[in-house]
Design a protein around this motif. Structure first.
Motif, short mmCIF file in Angstrom:
data_model
loop_
_atom_site.label_atom_id
_atom_site.label_comp_id
_atom_site.label_asym_id
_atom_site.label_seq_id
_atom_site.Cartn_x
_atom_site.Cartn_y
_atom_site.Cartn_z
N ILE A 162 52.89 11.82 36.17
CA ILE A 162 52.45 13.20 35.93
C ILE A 162 53.34 14.19 36.66
O ILE A 162 53.74 15.20 36.11
N TRP A 163 53.67 13.90 37.92
CA TRP A 163 54.39 14.89 38.71
C TRP A 163 55.88 14.56 38.85
O TRP A 163 56.58 15.18 39.64
N GLY A 164 56.32 13.57 38.09
CA GLY A 164 57.70 13.12 38.25
C GLY A 164 58.71 14.05 37.62
O GLY A 164 58.37 15.08 37.05
N GLY A 165 59.97 13.63 37.73
CA GLY A 165 61.06 14.44 37.20
C GLY A 165 61.29 14.17 35.72
O GLY A 165 60.39 13.76 35.00
N GLY A 166 62.52 14.38 35.29
CA GLY A 166 62.85 14.37 33.86
C GLY A 166 62.50 13.10 33.12
O GLY A 166 61.93 13.15 32.03
N ALA B 15 44.12 15.26 29.13
CA ALA B 15 43.70 15.30 30.53
C ALA B 15 43.59 16.71 31.06
O ALA B 15 42.70 17.02 31.85
N SER B 16 44.47 17.60 30.61
CA SER B 16 44.38 18.94 31.19
C SER B 16 43.27 19.76 30.53
O SER B 16 42.76 20.69 31.14
N LYS B 17 42.91 19.42 29.28
CA LYS B 17 41.85 20.18 28.62
C LYS B 17 40.47 19.63 28.92
O LYS B 17 39.53 20.36 29.16
N LYS C 86 51.73 14.05 28.91
CA LYS C 86 52.35 14.93 27.91
C LYS C 86 51.44 16.13 27.72
O LYS C 86 50.25 16.04 27.95
N GLU C 87 52.04 17.22 27.26
CA GLU C 87 51.21 18.39 27.04
C GLU C 87 50.88 18.51 25.55
O GLU C 87 51.64 18.09 24.69
N ALA C 88 49.73 19.11 25.27
CA ALA C 88 49.26 19.18 23.90
C ALA C 88 50.08 20.20 23.10
O ALA C 88 50.49 21.23 23.62
N ASP C 89 50.33 19.88 21.81
CA ASP C 89 50.96 20.87 20.93
C ASP C 89 49.92 21.88 20.49
O ASP C 89 50.16 23.06 20.37
N ASP C 90 48.73 21.36 20.24
CA ASP C 90 47.69 22.21 19.70
C ASP C 90 46.39 21.84 20.40
O ASP C 90 45.75 20.85 20.08
N ALA C 91 46.06 22.65 21.39
CA ALA C 91 44.94 22.28 22.25
C ALA C 91 43.59 22.51 21.60
O ALA C 91 42.57 22.11 22.13
N SER C 92 43.59 23.15 20.42
CA SER C 92 42.31 23.51 19.81
C SER C 92 41.50 22.26 19.45
O SER C 92 40.28 22.33 19.36
N VAL C 93 42.18 21.14 19.26
CA VAL C 93 41.48 19.91 18.90
C VAL C 93 40.45 19.55 19.95
O VAL C 93 39.42 18.97 19.66
N PHE C 94 40.79 19.91 21.19
CA PHE C 94 39.96 19.41 22.28
C PHE C 94 38.82 20.34 22.66
O PHE C 94 38.10 20.06 23.58
N THR C 95 38.70 21.47 21.95
CA THR C 95 37.60 22.36 22.34
C THR C 95 36.27 21.67 22.07
O THR C 95 36.09 21.00 21.05
N ALA C 96 35.38 21.84 23.01
CA ALA C 96 34.09 21.18 22.89
C ALA C 96 33.32 21.78 21.72
O ALA C 96 33.37 22.97 21.47
N SER C 97 32.65 20.92 20.97
CA SER C 97 31.82 21.43 19.88
C SER C 97 30.42 20.87 20.05
O SER C 97 30.22 19.86 20.71
N PRO C 98 29.43 21.54 19.47
CA PRO C 98 28.04 21.13 19.71
C PRO C 98 27.76 19.72 19.19
O PRO C 98 28.48 19.20 18.35
N ILE D 121 47.39 8.12 18.01
CA ILE D 121 47.51 8.10 19.46
C ILE D 121 48.13 9.40 19.96
O ILE D 121 47.72 9.94 20.98
N CYS D 122 49.07 9.95 19.17
CA CYS D 122 49.74 11.15 19.67
C CYS D 122 48.82 12.36 19.64
O CYS D 122 49.11 13.38 20.27
N ASP D 123 47.68 12.28 18.94
CA ASP D 123 46.73 13.39 18.97
C ASP D 123 46.09 13.55 20.34
O ASP D 123 45.47 14.57 20.62
N TYR D 124 46.22 12.53 21.16
CA TYR D 124 45.56 12.59 22.46
C TYR D 124 46.45 13.22 23.53
O TYR D 124 46.09 13.26 24.69
N LYS D 125 47.60 13.70 23.11
CA LYS D 125 48.52 14.38 24.02
C LYS D 125 47.80 15.46 24.80
O LYS D 125 47.13 16.32 24.23
#
Lengths: 526, 483
Positions: free
Chosen positions: A156-160, B363-365, B432-444, B356-360
């Protein structure tokens, strides 16, 4: 045993509790609260660990502060903790270096500070678990568990190339550990079959060594597990990647603590449990160690990236440790334990210093700098002392360790000492050359015409505390040597006793094999 | 056998309870209108809960003239089935609504599937076994095809049905040989004939081989696995969870009772067959799993690899191996359903989350969801301190104990390879960071998912850290088998 203060459990689980506290009770926006509480937790943990040296009985060769609780009785696993002189030193190293790690990541970590500190504390806790478990199963649980926070720290915090580095680290160590697990199981069942006692209790397993022929196979399985972590040549290729990509604190804890898990495994498990195989394969191990020393040093010389340079120097330094262990005499063992601690301090300090520079310039190329001494004199002074310690200059900690290893190697076979001495020289070459290129000459720093910011108080304190240790161990190593004396003598005794005993075991095993073969030979097994 | 029929309703009490609830749901479905139908799912879940203590207390080893053996072994499996079905029912209520397939049949067919599994677990006779197997399989054919407007769902179901029917035929063919050999379809009678007669009898060999093929299809062993990735992918995700856990556990129950129990004397003869199946399945599942992009297909191959490892425990016909199988299946139920619940939570809205790539960047969301998913992946990979590790440990221990070193080595290699795809999910979520974070918004409507995820996570960790209790249960359970 009952009613005793469970200091070892507290040591192991206090960081876990601390990490959970940070996760649940501190908001992720309040960075200062996270930093200070992580620092507070690691300092308290260090103070707790100081309880051990003050209550340590130097004359007692066995394990102290022992705690044992039933766990999985059916398979003979128990929650069994204990420490002797060897683990004591490594525990202190771990708790101390964690403080340095927290300080090193104070501003170095830019995102997700909360998770980082929590993972750092988890790494500490699981590493302590490894050093303190006396039950092989418990040991394995901690051993594997250490992987997870470390993989996250790198990834997570690593480099390139963080993904590549963390996957490589994960796969290498996981493969090795699984083969070790099979080795553990074979050991467990053979011990059970020959003695009737099915247990993972190390102190019991040590009483009954196995037949020499079987020992070799188990040794190989253990070797795969331990040697990957050390890392020994030729299983070292994950190390430069992991070190280079990891954040500074990750590199420090990796070098100072995680690599020691491997060498500790050899000392704690391979030697007493598999003495005949250790003796038989010692030449192989020693030559592998010598290759690691020389090859590691040569590759280090060629590095252009400072962090990579320090990483490769680890391969060389850990070679000394392995050499000391498999010299199989008291000097070598002592030297290797001292060297484990030294490597933790010196290489940890080098990573710390390189990290500080990187934080200022985001550039680790050696070519980019020269004459840094003029710009940052205090930094330069810290660096030169660390370099001297790392190359084993007298009065620093490295000297005593390398001297003992050299002595042990010479005692084992005189000609082992020759390549080792060459390795020491090569160490001086790459370290001094690094120092000369970066710190001497006219000041220049690519992209930074003005002088770099000087060290702040936090950085000075963390460096200075390491420097104090470097000199303390270098000038008066006696307390440290005394602490491990009884335990190492005991270890040597056990190895000697078990070597003779296992000749006897061979006979019983042959009988056992015969009996087993006739009753239960199940075609397809093998 | 004094009383020839020996009808004993206590022996089938768990089944009867579930049949009662199934009919109750069926009738309620007719009576209730519109929004009231939401109650059906809760009734089903309640029925499954009630069935757990009933299963626990049922102990009638010999009834229905030896056709039903409701012993501690079947009780263990019944509890696993009920827990698995309970958890999947909870997550299917909202999912089915979102998938526009919220029909009452779903619930009672699920119950019938569970009844089929229970019959299989307590079957001590091939006739009874076959009835249970078909009840389960037919229910699953329908459940897999439940999203009738979705081509994939129907395609998966059709593949599953055609191949399933074929495998049933093969199984029946095998049973007929065994009947010809022993003069009975009862396991005990076959065991008696096998231990008395020659092991080289052609009928016996053919019978064993063909029945193995039939069961292997249900467990999805290589090379009888072809249906499983498609059926898993096409089926509504909660059904996939139940299919991968329940159907597999039921088939293993039969495997154990017939092979480790009745045919234990012939172990040296059938061992080679199972050995090869096990090695091939482990390696195939893990190797092919690496290249999967769809997370459900990935879990399908992971499930194949796990089946191979569980098979090792079958091969080792002693209490260590058999109880290892039970323990493994228990852990597997929790960790797999947990993983599928997280997936269901995402795919229910718009189908995103299938790859699997949809889960990008999950963790941050949604840090907690990512944490639980990571926990399930770690457990599936077999890393301590989770249940997945202890389960694998017990199986490996039994293999080493019985000197299947090579197979243990293959299991290790397969585990290492499979780590690659479990780790991939974790890496995508955290690194990895999400391309489209809207997928992860909580829904009822996520409350029940969260309950299931938390239950599974707690169970996964708890079983891993305190395996003693569960291991003792498993050892108790296999006792009647190894008499």
């Amino acid at each position: 045993m009952t009613g005793q203060f469970p200091i070892l459990s507290i040591l192991t689980f206090f960081p876990v509790a601390g990490a959970l506290f940070v996760i649940f009770f501190i908001k992720k926006e309040s960075l200062n609260a996270i930093r200070w509480s992580a620092l507070g937790i690691s300092v308290i943990e260090f103070l707790l660990s100081l309880y051990l040296p003050f209550t340590f009985n130097m004359t007692e060769p066995g394990f102290q502060w022992v705690e044992r609780h039933e766990w999985i009785t059916r398979f003979g696993m128990s929650y069994f903790l204990g420490a002797d002189g060897i683990s004591l030193l490594l525990v202190l190293l771990t708790t101390f270096m964690t403080i340095i790690c927290v300080l090193a990541s104070w501003t170095d970590i830019k995102t997700k500070m909360k998770s980082f500190m929590a993972l750092l504390l988890f790494t500490e806790a699981f590493s302590l678990g490894v050093f303190l478990s006396l039950d092989f199963f418990l040991f394995y649980v901690f051993w594997e568990a250490v992987l997870i926070p470390m993989v996250f720290i790198i990834g997570i915090w690593g480099g390139g190339r963080k993904l590549y580095a963390s996957i490589k680290f994960f796969l290498f160590t996981f493969i090795g550990s699984l083969f070790m697990l099979v080795g553990v199981l074979v050991l467990y069942f053979y011990h059970g079959k020959t003695t009737g006692v099915y247990t993972f209790d190390l102190t019991v397993l040590m009483q009954h060594p196995l037949a020499p022929a079987l020992q070799v196979w188990i040794f190989v399985a253990f070797f795969l597990g331990f040697a990957v972590k050390v890392p020994m040549f030729p299983l070292h290729t994950w190390l430069p990647d992991a070190h280079t990509e990891a954040p500074t604190a990750g590199s420090i804890i990796l070098a100072a603590v995680l690599l020691k898990l491997g060498t500790y495994g050899f000392v704690r498990f391979s030697l007493p449990l598999l003495p005949n195989a250790s003796i038989q394969l010692a030449p192989v191990m020693i030559w592998a160690a010598i290759i690691a020393i020389i090859y590691g040093a040569l590759v280090t010389i060629a590095q252009k990236d400072m962090k990579k340079l320090v990483a490769y120097s680890s391969v060389s330094h850990m070679g000394f440790v392995m050499l000391g262990i498999f010299a199989l005499n008291i000097e070598g063992l002592k030297g290797s334990i001292v060297q484990m601690i030294n490597h933790g301090i010196s290489t940890g300090a080098l990573f710390l210093l390189v990290g500080m520079l990187y934080e200022r310039t985001h550039d680790r190329q050696i070519d980019s700098y020269s004459g840094l001494f003029k710009a940052m004199p205090v930094y330069g002074a810290f660096f030169v002392i660390t370099v001297l310690s790392s190359m084993g200059f007298p009065v620093t900690n490295g000297f005593i360790g390398e001297l003992l290893v050299l002595l042990g190697a010479y005692k084992a076979q005189w000609y082992y000492a020759v390549p080792v001495a060459v390795g020491v020289l090569l160490g001086a070459v790459y370290l001094l050359w690094l120092f000369q290129r970066v710190f001497l000459g006219e000041y220049s720093c690519k992209g930074h015409a003005e002088h770099l910011p000087l060290l702040n108080l936090r950085e000075k304190v963390s460096c200075a505390s390491l420097i104090v240790l470097i000199f303390w161990i270098g000038v008066c190593p006696t307390p440290m040597l005394k602490v491990m004396d009884a335990s190492l003598n005991n270890l040597v005794k056990i190895v000697e006793r078990n070597t003779q005993k296992s000749a006897l075991a061979a006979v019983t095993l042959a009988e056992e094999n015969q009996r087993y073969g006739t009753t239960q030979n199940q075609g397809a097994g093998k | 056998m004094t009383n020839l029929l020996n009808i004993n309703y206590y022996a089938v009490a768990p089944e009867l309870v579930l049949i009662g609830f199934a009919f109750l749901v069926l009738i309620l479905d007719l009576l209730l209108k519109g929004r009231d139908k939401a109650v059906l799912g809760y009734v089903t879940a309640f029925g499954l809960l009630v069935s757990i203590p009933v299963s626990y207390f049922t102990n009638e080893p010999v009834s229905f003239s030896g056709m039903v053996a409701a012993d501690s072994f079947s009780a263990f499996f019944n509890i696993v089935f009920c827990v698995a079905a309970f958890l999947t029912t909870l997550i299917s209520m909202d999912y089915m609504k979102k998938a526009k397939a919220d029909r009452g049949e779903y619930y009672y067919i699920t119950l019938f599937a569970v009844i089929g599994m229970m019959l299989m677990a307590s079957a001590n006779d091939f006739v009874n076994l076959y009835a249970g197997l078909e009840l389960m399989a037919l229910s699953f054919y329908v459940l897999v095809a439940f999203k009738i407007n979705d081509n994939k769902s129907v395609e998966g179901a059709l593949k599953y049905f055609v191949l399933g029917a074929l495998s049933s035929g093969i199984l029946l063919y095998g049973i007929s040989f065994l009947y010809g050999y022993a003069g009975s379809t009862n396991f005990a009678e076959i065991a008696r004939a096998a231990s008395a007669g020659s092991s080289q009898n052609m009928f016996l060999i053919l019978g064993v081989c063909l029945t193995v093929a039939g069961f292997a299809f249900k467990v999805a062993l290589f090379p009888f696995h072809l249906w499983s990735p498609d059926a898993y992918e096409g089926a509504p995700t909660p059904v996939t969870a139940l299919l991968s856990v329940g159907s597999k556990a039921a088939a293993f129950a039969v495997f154990l009772r017939f092979f480790a129990g009745s045919l234990a004397v012939l172990q040296p003869h059938w061992a080679m067959l199972i050995w090869v199946f096990s090695a091939a399945t482990m390696l195939y599942g893990s190797v092919v799993g690496v290249s999967q992009k769809n997370i459900v297909r990935m879990l399908a191959y992971s499930s194949i690899a796990h089946a191979g490892i569980i098979l090792i425990g079958l091969l080792v016909t002693n209490d260590k191996g058999s109880s290892g199988v039970l323990y493994y299946l228990l852990v597997y139920a929790f960790m797999n359903i947990g993983a599928f619940s997280v997936i269901t939570l995402f795919v229910r809205n718009n189908g995103k989350g299938a790859n699997i790539c949809d889960y990008k960047g999950l963790a941050s969301k949604r840090p907690w969801l990512a944490f639980f998913m990571a926990l399930f992946m770690v457990s599936l990979a077999g890393i301590p301190p989770t249940g997945g590790f202890t389960a694998k440990f017990f199986i490996l221990a039994s293999a080493v104990n019985s000197r299947y070193y090579l197979l243990a080595g293959i299991a290790v290699v397969s585990t290492v390879i499979s780590l690659f795809f479990y780790a991939k999910v974790i890496f995508y979520m955290y690194m990895k960071e999400a391309d489209d974070a809207s997928v992860f918004t909580a829904s009822p409507g996520a409350a029940l998912y969260n309950v299931v995820i938390v239950i599974s996570a707690v169970a996964t960790v708890l079983i891993g850290i305190f395996p003693s209790v569960f291991m003792d249960m498993a050892v108790q359970a296999v006792k009647p088998l190894l008499m």
